[in-house]
Write an enzyme that holds these catalytic residues in place. Structure first.
Site, mmCIF file in Angstrom:
data_model
loop_
_atom_site.group_PDB
_atom_site.id
_atom_site.type_symbol
_atom_site.label_atom_id
_atom_site.label_comp_id
_atom_site.label_asym_id
_atom_site.label_seq_id
_atom_site.Cartn_x
_atom_site.Cartn_y
_atom_site.Cartn_z
ATOM 1 N N LEU A 1 13.810 -3.435 2.061
ATOM 2 C CA LEU A 1 13.652 -3.081 3.473
ATOM 3 C C LEU A 1 13.476 -1.586 3.678
ATOM 4 O O LEU A 1 14.279 -0.777 3.221
ATOM 5 C CB LEU A 1 14.878 -3.562 4.266
ATOM 6 C CG LEU A 1 15.033 -5.082 4.354
ATOM 7 C CD1 LEU A 1 16.387 -5.439 4.973
ATOM 8 C CD2 LEU A 1 13.899 -5.698 5.183
ATOM 9 N N GLU B 1 -0.648 19.614 -6.158
ATOM 10 C CA GLU B 1 0.132 20.754 -5.667
ATOM 11 C C GLU B 1 1.533 20.373 -5.202
ATOM 12 O O GLU B 1 2.465 21.156 -5.346
ATOM 13 C CB GLU B 1 -0.616 21.461 -4.522
ATOM 14 C CG GLU B 1 -1.946 22.113 -4.919
ATOM 15 C CD GLU B 1 -3.088 21.110 -5.041
ATOM 16 O OE1 GLU B 1 -2.938 19.960 -4.567
ATOM 17 O OE2 GLU B 1 -4.132 21.466 -5.624
#
Lengths: 614, 614
Positions: free
Chosen positions: A183, A363
């Protein structure tokens, strides 16, 4: 084979941990109990099952294993673990989420056992990767780095960057623990309890994987036992868990994310937990008492060698500087995003290849890894095009809350990069880095000042951003010139100055050219090199404002949040008018000179503005 | 089975394309010829092999297939393709990279065949995903979206976000074409020519894959033929290619990335290409002449219903607004990053589920997809916590160069979110969005103004950022009040005002509370709701400055680049002093009220500042 005694011990500790989780979140009236309950056995087994090796009296011990909660919202579990280890009392835990408490809503380094602040999902694996790189390739210590991961956050691309890079670097000392509780915040995740879906993906990225019942203590311990035997692959342990495990009426139910129990619910939950032995404490194994080989600063520092008549790009001076200062800063490392021949980190790479890390075109992971390295005492210099540092803004943002010591170097500033066009132009980077709390923002205009400021950055403790230029620019300073963070240089000055022009990078050189042209017409301007945009040299600016009665700022950057606004804030409530030249039109391909003129930040534009305002 | 005639035709077109690539980059003296040469057959087969369906006379035709160059630096190839299709002459191509030419260094929408600006790697697949979502689930048209990908850029996590989401949404109309030429900018990629390494990973993410020789026309055509038959999976075609293919002395060589040939090298290359038939042109198949079912605005717009005495969180008003205005803006779609119960996009989701897209915890892909949707005429409202929009700053940055029409909505602004702590606090978001060229930055303080400004945002063409607040705040305005982008509201005003306090969001309410307290002491202040931070209501600010002689700005945001600096720039060269209250200390967990006091942006701090400065 794990003894029944051990299993029972861990079971009791897990019960205590559950109690603490419910206790602190109910008391605080907020927090994420269900996300914490699902990972309880996973973490109890790690810390107290003889796997984790950590000197609890010395959290900073260099050979401690490291534990990072990438799912930072499970902070109640994190604090409960350390309480179960005897490092926090119930009274301490009562302070959870309260103003001034080190037990913050998401972990920060205010709490000494937190390796790095988390809470923005998908960042923990990068940070762990940095620490694992450090262990394997720098400190050469046998400590392992464990990262607790949530299933929802596996959607973050940064996790897959970390996975491919960890695999590429064969980081067998990096172990991910994936809490698959099905969940997310508002419903089921994409894969629910399909552990194979995770296993398939993770193993395709070169990780060793293992799936198991995330609440079975024997299965979990067996998984860890296998994990620590990995030789050349990172490991992902994938546990099937139940969100809210231990409290039947919140188990596996939607709508319970980030929701604390009310007092009545809490009492009901306690009944379910049954008798809790609050005296039980878990033992954490000790690590081997090893230290990294000490890096000794040493050797004479090379002198600067920039002949006055030979222009050099500041991006190149950056690379020279790194290689030159390494002897003084032996904890320095360089990380680059596959553009080291453009940023010139390659100069350092060629000189000290074992201190350079290719981080590929990823990055976000690069910045997270830098944070991990910084937390283990290294001084990372992270380089790529300034524009591409924006790819990792969230990672830079989070590093603010970890006492990070990272130096960001963004090349290819502004429209002056020319023909490559706007996708490659950093035009928002000064704004981005100025907005980081406590950051230093430097923008050197020549090779000498670049070298000196790289030194200052290495010396400084904290986040520094250095902006470098693509094109070659003339040498402005002699090798004896000093540059301080928070300083500036006044390059042209007279009693007859009618205005002060403040520039940096290419625009400083444009300002100097404008000076020459105006001088010929008998108009004198003061010219200031604002190499330190933050902190700003308020004293010099006020003096110049007072003397010349007009300020003109000129930057190769968009107006908002840039140098002009920094000057306005620095000159707060000065009555002197401030005029700001900046990039105000959509940039395009073209020669650098054409673009500077088009954007009205060139010498021509400066001359025109001076004449307009004096 | 492809006819020999067809193969020969495509071969001749490919030769012409290679000529154009070399011609334009040599002439420009810059560009990426080798990266363009490697993908030449891949693209020539697509456009001219009867696969791509595009009305070249009508690039905006809604049922055109779409082609995106995620490896944007292969722009020479892109332009050469359209030249081979007859849409550009050699004279046009001569203008490549020249100032003012639509043929920019990396593709921008200045060139009509460019779907969206690229050049920052790893973004094209997200943009394509948005266009594919549009085709399949919104416009319900059979067009396909093709994305040319480089191998280096597959390291970007954003690509894997796109892959998992495309697979989750069964986007069989999205086809990636991966140009595996082995060489990145400065050496070999992580996997070189190991096509299986890519295939393994991509297929584990649920994509159909196929590998082949990326220079064999029959193999490439067969791959496309298979791709267009996919029924419920996106497809990745993985071609082994040679960087610089076609010119022996630059084929598969390191050091040739982003490097144009010199005149002598160019002449040698032309000799190798041999006789080029410059008259040959490729035919592109036409699409079916289909249009999306027209969305008709209609139905009466519901009236606002905010009783004056019932506080409502602006984040909730956002959700209400989306659902309320949809009838007026039937092109509206909502995208959320798994926090729709926090951002309240869920209100729209429940009302119009077919217009809501769950984008999971993958913000980079969410923003790229929004760009794709915007380029196909939809109005995407993209929501998550303001802090997490920083995850996609590079995608937001690139969208500036695509005439994007995207509305970003960031909730949980500032320290006032309370106990969750700094990882969840947006404190840099105003700076980030102000720095975007031509952006609109809105910060409504109550439910009514939020609703009206969401309407204005939908009506406005361009990038808008709306900042919403977590806590409930009082209703300030009646339903008839009008709000304009670039406007403001003066809420308290008198002849006796000793200062003007400018706030937005929670700080506006703090300012109103400060007003009441000061009034009791006989001190009057003007209070301005600066709901439009950019563009800013300069006229009202100047008037208030002139009348009250002191300005105090107060924002739940860091100082740099925020509201205070926006006011300073807006009040440029006003002699009236401006004092800025902002978040200046490292934030922490705590109650909202405690944090506002701690950061000195609360009513107490405002009162103190007023007394200090008047």
């Amino acid at each position: 084979m794990v003894s029944e005694t051990k299993i029972e011990e861990i079971r009791k500790i897990a019960a205590l941990i559950r109690y603490y989780i419910l206790f602190m979140t109910t008391e605080a009236g907020s927090g994420h109990p269900t996300s914490s309950l699902s990972a309880t056995e996973l973490m109890a087994c790690l810390l107290f099952g003889g796997i984790f090796r950590f000197d609890v009296d010395h959290p900073k011990c260099p050979n401690n294993d490291r534990l990072i909660f990438s799912k930072g919202h499970a902070s109640p579990l994190f604090y409960a673990l350390w309480a179960a280890a005897g490092e926090l009392t119930e009274k301490d835990i009562l302070t959870y989420r309260k103003f001034g408490s080190p037990l913050e809503g998401h972990p920060t380094v205010a709490f000494p056992y937190v390796e790095a602040a988390t809470g923005s999902l998908g960042q923990g694996l990068s940070i762990g990767l940095g620490m694992a790189l450090n262990a394997k390739l720098l400190d050469k210590l046998p400590y392992r780095t464990y990262v607790l991961l949530g299933d929802s956050e596996m959607a973050e691309g940064s996790q897959w960057e970390s996975m491919e890079i960890a695999s590429h670097y064969k980081l067998n000392n990096l172990i991910g623990v994936l809490d698959v509780n099905r969940l997310g915040q508002r419903g089921e995740t994409m894969y629910g309890w399909d552990l194979e879906a995770y296993e398939k993906r993770v193993s395709s990225f070169g990780w060793k994987t293992r799936t198991f019942d995330g609440h079975s203590i024997p299965e979990i311990l067996a998984a860890y036992e296998e994990a620590v035997r990995a030789t050349d692959q990172p490991v992902m342990l994938i546990g099937k868990t139940i969100k809210g495990k231990g409290v039947s009426f919140i188990e596996n139910k939607n709508g319970w994310h980030g929701r604390a129990l009310k007092r009545e619910e809490y009492n009901r939950a306690l009944k379910e937990l049954g008798e809790i032995d609050k005296s039980v404490r878990g033992e954490v194994s000790l690590p081997e008492d090893l230290k990294p080989k000490e890096q000794v600063a040493g050797g004479p520092v090379k002198k600067l060698d920039y002949p006055a008549d030979k222009p050099v790009a500041t991006r190149k001076a950056y690379g020279n500087a790194l290689a030159r200062i390494f002897q003084q800063f032996p904890n320095l490392v360089s990380l680059d995003g596959e553009v080291s021949n453009s940023t010139y980190a390659e100069i350092f790479k060629e000189a000290f290849p074992e201190r350079f890390f290719e981080m590929y075109i990823a990055e976000q992971n690069m910045v997270g890894a830098a944070l991990g390295l910084s937390r283990r005492g290294k001084i990372p210099f992270v380089s790529t095009f300034g524009a591409f540092l924006s790819r990792a803004f969230d990672q830079v943002r989070l590093s603010q809350y970890s006492d990070a010591n990272i130096k960001f170097v963004g090349s290819h500033a502004g429209v002056s990069i020319g023909e490559d066009g706007p996708s490659q132009m950093a035009l928002e980077d000064i704004a981005m880095f100025r907005a980081i709390l406590g950051s230093v923002v430097l923008y050197p205009s020549d090779a000498v000042s670049t070298e000196r400021l790289v030194e200052e950055a290495a010396r400084h403790d904290g986040i520094v951003f250095i902006r470098t230029t693509r094109m070659e620019t003339p040498i402005l300073y002699g090798p004896e010139e000093k540059f301080a963070i928070g300083g500036s240089k006044t390059l042209r000055k007279s009693e007859k100055d009618r205005a002060t022009v403040i520039g940096a990078g290419v625009t400083l050189h444009e300002a100097l050219a404008a000076y020459e042209a105006l001088k010929k017409e008998g108009v004198f301007i003061r010219v200031i090199d604002l190499y330190s945009i933050k902190p700003i040299d308020e004293a010099t600016l006020r003096q110049a404002a007072g003397a010349t009665r007009t300020i003109i700022t000129v930057e190769d950057h968009y107006p908002e949040g840039g140098m002009g606004e920094a000057v306005r804030s620095g000159l707060s409530n000065s009555p002197v008018p401030i005029h700001s030249l900046a990039v105000r039109k959509k940039p395009k391909s073209g020669k650098p000179g054409e673009l500077l003129d088009y954007e009205e930040i060139s010498r021509v534009a400066i001359i025109k503005k001076v004449k307009e305002v004096v």
